[in-house]
Write an enzyme that holds these catalytic residues in place. Structure first.
Site, PDB file in Angstrom:
ATOM      1  N   THR A   1      -3.734  -8.394   7.135  1.00 13.69           N
ATOM      2  CA  THR A   1      -2.866  -7.620   6.243  1.00 13.69           C
ATOM      3  C   THR A   1      -1.414  -7.955   6.544  1.00 13.69           C
ATOM      4  OG1 THR A   1      -1.961  -5.433   5.690  1.00 13.69           O
ATOM      5  CG2 THR A   1      -3.027  -5.592   7.809  1.00 13.69           C
TER       6      THR A   1
ATOM      7  N   ARG B   1     -10.332  -4.947  -4.640  1.00 11.80           N
ATOM      8  CA  ARG B   1     -10.480  -3.718  -3.843  1.00 11.80           C
ATOM      9  C   ARG B   1     -11.793  -3.013  -4.212  1.00 11.80           C
ATOM     10  NH1 ARG B   1      -5.714  -3.191  -1.063  1.00 11.80           N
ATOM     11  NH2 ARG B   1      -3.798  -3.886  -2.087  1.00 11.80           N
TER      12      ARG B   1
ATOM     13  N   ASP C   1      -0.916  -3.163  10.236  1.00 14.90           N
ATOM     14  CA  ASP C   1      -1.213  -1.777  10.628  1.00 14.90           C
ATOM     15  C   ASP C   1      -2.665  -1.570  11.072  1.00 14.90           C
ATOM     16  OD1 ASP C   1      -2.419  -2.107   8.190  1.00 14.90           O
ATOM     17  OD2 ASP C   1      -1.711  -0.226   7.328  1.00 14.90           O
TER      18      ASP C   1
ATOM     19  N   GLY D   1      -5.906  -6.495  -0.467  1.00 13.42           N
ATOM     20  CA  GLY D   1      -4.733  -7.263  -0.898  1.00 13.42           C
ATOM     21  C   GLY D   1      -4.737  -8.624  -0.221  1.00 13.42           C
TER      22      GLY D   1
HETATM   23  O1  F6P Z   1      -1.862  -3.605   2.066  1.00 14.53           O
HETATM   24  C1  F6P Z   1      -1.060  -4.621   1.577  1.00 14.53           C
HETATM   25  C2  F6P Z   1      -0.190  -4.143   0.451  1.00 14.53           C
HETATM   26  O2  F6P Z   1       0.605  -5.234   0.033  1.00 14.53           O
HETATM   27  C3  F6P Z   1       0.665  -2.918   0.758  1.00 14.53           C
HETATM   28  O3  F6P Z   1       1.799  -3.238   1.512  1.00 14.53           O
HETATM   29  C4  F6P Z   1       0.955  -2.427  -0.640  1.00 14.53           C
HETATM   30  O4  F6P Z   1       1.249  -1.042  -0.660  1.00 14.53           O
HETATM   31  C5  F6P Z   1      -0.317  -2.717  -1.369  1.00 14.53           C
HETATM   32  O5  F6P Z   1      -0.973  -3.743  -0.651  1.00 14.53           O
HETATM   33  C6  F6P Z   1      -0.123  -3.141  -2.797  1.00 14.53           C
HETATM   34  O6  F6P Z   1      -1.362  -3.319  -3.372  1.00 14.53           O
HETATM   35  P1  F6P Z   1      -1.624  -3.993  -4.786  1.00 14.53           P
HETATM   36  O7  F6P Z   1      -1.510  -5.475  -4.615  1.00 14.53           O
HETATM   37  O8  F6P Z   1      -3.009  -3.575  -5.119  1.00 14.53           O
HETATM   38  O9  F6P Z   1      -0.586  -3.474  -5.731  1.00 14.53           O
END
Ligand code: F6P
Length: 342
Positions: A125, A71, A129, A10
């Site tokens: 991030t 991803r 975490d 992300g």
């Molecule tokens: O890891 C970052 C994050 O924004 C999380 O907080 C969230 O659950 C996830 O990515 C959302 O991912 P995507 O952008 O693939 O929907």
């Protein structure tokens, strides 16, 4: 010296500050950088762009990542790992700097340990975490976005005498929710690390209303597990690293509050707003410092390592130490937030 850079997972504010810093330090050392496009997809498919110091100077103020992200997991098949390794060699790379979260850095570690590629990792991030680092860049911008949103939500909540539930991101860690709850004087904050007590939360809301408070604010982290239920997934889709897409727990919490208190309750899910827009000064500075130190590791040929923030200083640790275990919210900080749940 030729160095590849990629951003995976992300996106988050501050990525461009890191790219700028790596490019500048490698340039100062007489080397050149190329940027792979869209995370690990770039080195697998051989998609890249040149990165010049003069052209990357202004990107510090831009959110997202100029390189794009995804991803993509090269370890989904042996063939994609082989393509990636072949492209690394054909391009004549001396090192690859991977900027990402646990998944991206896990790939960087395996490529170093198993394929003997010269990788260096930089943690990022909004969720904050990652192990071995005190803070990740992106987190500060994201909690400021939540804070600004909640300050706006507060005025409409007050006008209508409503309870507003605000669902934040953060996956299985409550850092964003906890810090936002403290910064916005929320009446109650729910995080994945602490069992949810709906009755206590409703009691606090009713007691404050009886004492004259016109509105209520509840912050809920997307990874919260409701009593007798697990985390709520938005879809059945699982990404290439095996993660569910979370979302929807805020709506459920709003329903539960309204049922029990009879106070009109609404939910706002902040979603990707929390990852968008320009980085805060803190994230620009942290990103820049991490980028400088990662480039210095490359110059010193110290690979298989991740740069990290410890107190005021940037240190480096083996990637193997940093990946694999997510760092959940420090409960001592949650206890501080809970002073305001009483
Ligand atoms: O890891 C970052 C994050 O924004 C999380 O907080 C969230 O659950 C996830 O990515 C959302 O991912 P995507 O952008 O693939 O929907």
């Amino acid at each position: 010296m030729k160095v590849g850079i990629l951003t995976g997972g992300g996106d988050c504010p501050g990525l461009n500050a890191v790219i700028r810093a790596v490019v500048r330090v490698i340039h100062n050392a007489g080397g050149e950088c190329i940027g792979f496009l869209d995370g690990w997809k770039g080195p697998i498919e051989g998609n890249w762009v040149p990165l010049k110091a003069i052209e990357t100077d202004e990107i510090i103020a831009r959110g997202g990542t100029i390189l794009g992200s995804s991803r993509t997991n090269p370890y989904k098949s042996e063939a994609t790992v082989a393509k990636l390794v072949a492209n690394y060699k054909t391009l004549g790379l001396d090192a690859l700097v991977a900027i990402g979260g646990d998944d991206t850095l896990g790939v960087a570690m395996k490529l170093h340990d198993e394929q003997k590629l010269n990788t260096v990792g930089i943690p990022k991030t909004i969720d904050n975490d990652l192990s071995c680092t005190d803070f990740t860049f992106g987190f500060d911008t994201s909690i400021n976005i939540v804070m600004e949103a909640v300050d706006r939500i507060r005025t409409t909540a007050e006008s209508h005498r409503r309870v507003m539930v605000i669902e934040t991101m953060g996956r299985n860690a409550g850092w964003i929710a906890c810090f936002s709850g403290i910064a916005t004087a929320a009446d109650f904050t729910l995080v994945p690390e602490v069992p949810v007590d709906i009755e206590k939360m409703c009691h606090v809301l009713l007691e404050r209303r009886a004492a004259g408070k016109r509105y209520g604010l509840i912050i809920v982290s997307e990874g919260v597990k409701l009593p007798k239920g697990g985390m709520i997934a938005k879809t059945s889709e699982i990404d290439e690293f095996g993660h569910e897409r979370l979302g929807g727990v805020g709506d459920r919490v709003a329903e539960m509050i309204q049922e029990r208190t009879k106070i009109e309750t609404r939910c706002v899910t902040l979603g990707h707003l929390q990852r968008g827009g320009p980085p805060s000064a803190y994230d620009r500075v942290l990103g820049t410092r991490l980028g400088i130190h990662a480039a210095q590791l490359v110059i010193k040929q110290q690979f298989g390592r991740m740069v990290a923030l410890r107190g005021l200083h940037i240190v480096d640790v083996p990637l193997a130490e940093a990946v694999g275990t997510n760092r959940t919210l420090d409960l001592a900080i949650m206890e501080e937030a809970e002073e305001f749940h009483k």
